[in-house]
Design an enzyme around this catalytic site. Sequence first.
Site, PDB file in Angstrom:
ATOM      1  N   HIS A 267      34.941-137.786  35.760  1.00  0.00           N
ATOM      2  CA  HIS A 267      34.293-137.785  34.051  1.00  0.00           C
ATOM      3  C   HIS A 267      33.343-139.041  35.039  1.00  0.00           C
ATOM      4  O   HIS A 267      33.708-140.037  35.324  1.00  0.00           O
ATOM      5  CB  HIS A 267      35.960-138.506  33.154  1.00  0.00           C
ATOM      6  CG  HIS A 267      34.561-138.811  32.242  1.00  0.00           C
ATOM      7  ND1 HIS A 267      35.084-137.905  30.770  1.00  0.00           N
ATOM      8  CD2 HIS A 267      34.499-139.790  32.005  1.00  0.00           C
ATOM      9  CE1 HIS A 267      34.174-138.695  29.979  1.00  0.00           C
ATOM     10  NE2 HIS A 267      33.865-140.069  30.440  1.00  0.00           N
TER      11      HIS A 267
ATOM     12  N   ASP B  25      29.753-140.970  33.351  1.00  0.00           N
ATOM     13  CA  ASP B  25      28.685-140.691  32.175  1.00  0.00           C
ATOM     14  C   ASP B  25      27.229-141.742  32.285  1.00  0.00           C
ATOM     15  O   ASP B  25      27.168-142.299  31.716  1.00  0.00           O
ATOM     16  CB  ASP B  25      29.400-142.808  30.739  1.00  0.00           C
ATOM     17  CG  ASP B  25      30.474-142.444  30.401  1.00  0.00           C
ATOM     18  OD1 ASP B  25      30.868-140.946  29.410  1.00  0.00           O
ATOM     19  OD2 ASP B  25      31.745-142.495  30.227  1.00  0.00           O
TER      20      ASP B  25
ATOM     21  N   GLU C  55      32.995-134.760  25.915  1.00  0.00           N
ATOM     22  CA  GLU C  55      34.466-136.135  25.440  1.00  0.00           C
ATOM     23  C   GLU C  55      34.400-135.904  24.216  1.00  0.00           C
ATOM     24  O   GLU C  55      33.916-137.224  23.490  1.00  0.00           O
ATOM     25  CB  GLU C  55      33.999-137.166  26.251  1.00  0.00           C
ATOM     26  CG  GLU C  55      34.963-138.729  26.536  1.00  0.00           C
ATOM     27  CD  GLU C  55      33.876-139.976  27.290  1.00  0.00           C
ATOM     28  OE1 GLU C  55      35.813-140.052  27.471  1.00  0.00           O
ATOM     29  OE2 GLU C  55      33.142-140.044  27.430  1.00  0.00           O
TER      30      GLU C  55
ATOM     31  N   HIS D 168      37.998-138.450  21.307  1.00  0.00           N
ATOM     32  CA  HIS D 168      37.810-139.472  21.977  1.00  0.00           C
ATOM     33  C   HIS D 168      38.656-140.818  20.701  1.00  0.00           C
ATOM     34  O   HIS D 168      40.198-141.265  20.769  1.00  0.00           O
ATOM     35  CB  HIS D 168      36.514-139.366  21.857  1.00  0.00           C
ATOM     36  CG  HIS D 168      35.626-141.134  22.790  1.00  0.00           C
ATOM     37  ND1 HIS D 168      35.251-142.120  21.805  1.00  0.00           N
ATOM     38  CD2 HIS D 168      35.913-141.142  23.829  1.00  0.00           C
ATOM     39  CE1 HIS D 168      35.013-143.086  23.154  1.00  0.00           C
ATOM     40  NE2 HIS D 168      35.196-142.643  24.552  1.00  0.00           N
TER      41      HIS D 168
ATOM     42  N   HIS E 124      42.472-139.983  26.204  1.00  0.00           N
ATOM     43  CA  HIS E 124      42.426-140.315  24.758  1.00  0.00           C
ATOM     44  C   HIS E 124      42.587-139.446  23.246  1.00  0.00           C
ATOM     45  O   HIS E 124      42.663-140.580  22.300  1.00  0.00           O
ATOM     46  CB  HIS E 124      40.592-139.904  24.597  1.00  0.00           C
ATOM     47  CG  HIS E 124      39.611-141.203  24.966  1.00  0.00           C
ATOM     48  ND1 HIS E 124      39.420-142.312  24.439  1.00  0.00           N
ATOM     49  CD2 HIS E 124      38.629-140.797  25.762  1.00  0.00           C
ATOM     50  CE1 HIS E 124      38.705-142.550  25.467  1.00  0.00           C
ATOM     51  NE2 HIS E 124      38.352-141.941  26.515  1.00  0.00           N
TER      52      HIS E 124
ATOM     53  N   HIS F 160      40.043-138.688  32.572  1.00  0.00           N
ATOM     54  CA  HIS F 160      39.974-139.819  33.108  1.00  0.00           C
ATOM     55  C   HIS F 160      41.208-140.450  32.219  1.00  0.00           C
ATOM     56  O   HIS F 160      41.342-141.459  31.671  1.00  0.00           O
ATOM     57  CB  HIS F 160      38.667-139.984  32.966  1.00  0.00           C
ATOM     58  CG  HIS F 160      38.537-140.408  31.571  1.00  0.00           C
ATOM     59  ND1 HIS F 160      38.257-139.216  30.736  1.00  0.00           N
ATOM     60  CD2 HIS F 160      37.522-141.423  30.991  1.00  0.00           C
ATOM     61  CE1 HIS F 160      37.540-139.293  29.001  1.00  0.00           C
ATOM     62  NE2 HIS F 160      37.746-140.758  29.703  1.00  0.00           N
TER      63      HIS F 160
ATOM     64  N   ASP G 135      35.197-142.152  35.567  1.00  0.00           N
ATOM     65  CA  ASP G 135      35.073-142.914  34.733  1.00  0.00           C
ATOM     66  C   ASP G 135      33.531-143.925  34.928  1.00  0.00           C
ATOM     67  O   ASP G 135      33.645-144.881  34.062  1.00  0.00           O
ATOM     68  CB  ASP G 135      35.753-143.755  33.849  1.00  0.00           C
ATOM     69  CG  ASP G 135      35.339-143.582  32.484  1.00  0.00           C
ATOM     70  OD1 ASP G 135      34.831-143.347  32.004  1.00  0.00           O
ATOM     71  OD2 ASP G 135      35.933-144.012  31.680  1.00  0.00           O
TER      72      ASP G 135
END
Length: 395
Positions: A19, A21, A125, A152, A193, A214, A322
């Site tokens: 993961h 971003d 995600e 999420h 999540h 993650h 992450d």
Amino acid sequence: MPREDLAHLLRDAPLIDGHNDLLWALRSAHRNSPDEPQPDLREPYPVFMTDLPRMHAGGVGGQFWSVYVPSDLSPHEAVTQTLEQIDGYHRLVARYPEHLGAARTADDVQRVCESGRVASMVGVEGGQSIGCSLGALRMLARLGAGYMTLTHNDDTPWADSATGDRAHGGLTPFGEEVVREMNRLGMLVDCSHVSDDVMRRAIEVSDAPVVFSHSSARALADVPRNVPDDVLDLVGRTGGVVMVAFVPWFVTEQGAAISRAGLDVTRRLRKEYPGDPLAVEKAIDEWFAEQGEVEVTPANVADHIDHVREVAGIDAIGIGGDYDGVPTMGSHLSDVSTYPLVFAELRDRGYADEELQQIAGRNILRLMREAETVAARLQSEREPSLATIEQLDGD
């Protein structure tokens, strides 16, 4: 073993991070300064945690690029922004063809890695990205999505988030159909999540092992989006993989205390800025910055890896840093060049090189191959599901 030799060991594995971003960081940078040119990621770019030189220094061979969009958008906005983020992924890969190569299958990953490039995959995600449509899910798969996180930070109409209101008591019947259709498509079912009930039910419903792209161990950092021990045990017994995160608020107990307080702050901010997720995002980032920097060390991350090994076994461990998904990672694991520091710590703790390579990427490659095998069988057995949420869950 010197850090350079560890980076070589990781590239041979290859190191596959679950993961990152960067795509959202690029989108935010453009939104804030639309007239500024896109950064050239072939050069060091310290504004972000990720650039190509630092990925090479960190030994990264494969990356799931997150196509995150906020989880409190309307369904149509969520689908549209997800498509824009996937467009961003394809533009990123096309811009740096000598460094990145698109990958969807385990064979793709190995082929791209052998060419000396970073195998680049799509990770969706949050189930908000399909707008309660299995047709939209299939289109995301056609565009390259290798996994989808079921939620999420907010509940979807069909699944409970770890940090939502948890109104469904887990997965609804439509949510279970989403999992089954992901199995048929060969998409990994990502349980980062989600609520504990969704974790357990997704593992039960899924024909393929699940992934946590993650997440870390709740026994060491008590936040709801980490994995409790009973679920770790299930993951180990069913062949899943927990890709351990580096985020200070998910790894250290000091950070976990701040994270728990941050959930209350987020709820307050959403009441203050109804319908304005960007204002909420800006305000919560400022709040976290005011809490002071929380350090996370290679030893902290290694503690979580030790715990996952103790409960679920060596086959159940991966890496999901992450990076660029939080304001800071502290000074020790500050960017994507620092993966070898974690593996050096693990080696000092007695992990063999073969075990390090399992953790780095061979476990997740094995899981990808299992999902592909399941998909081939299911596609021979049944047609795409045309079920709707109205049909399965009612009004």
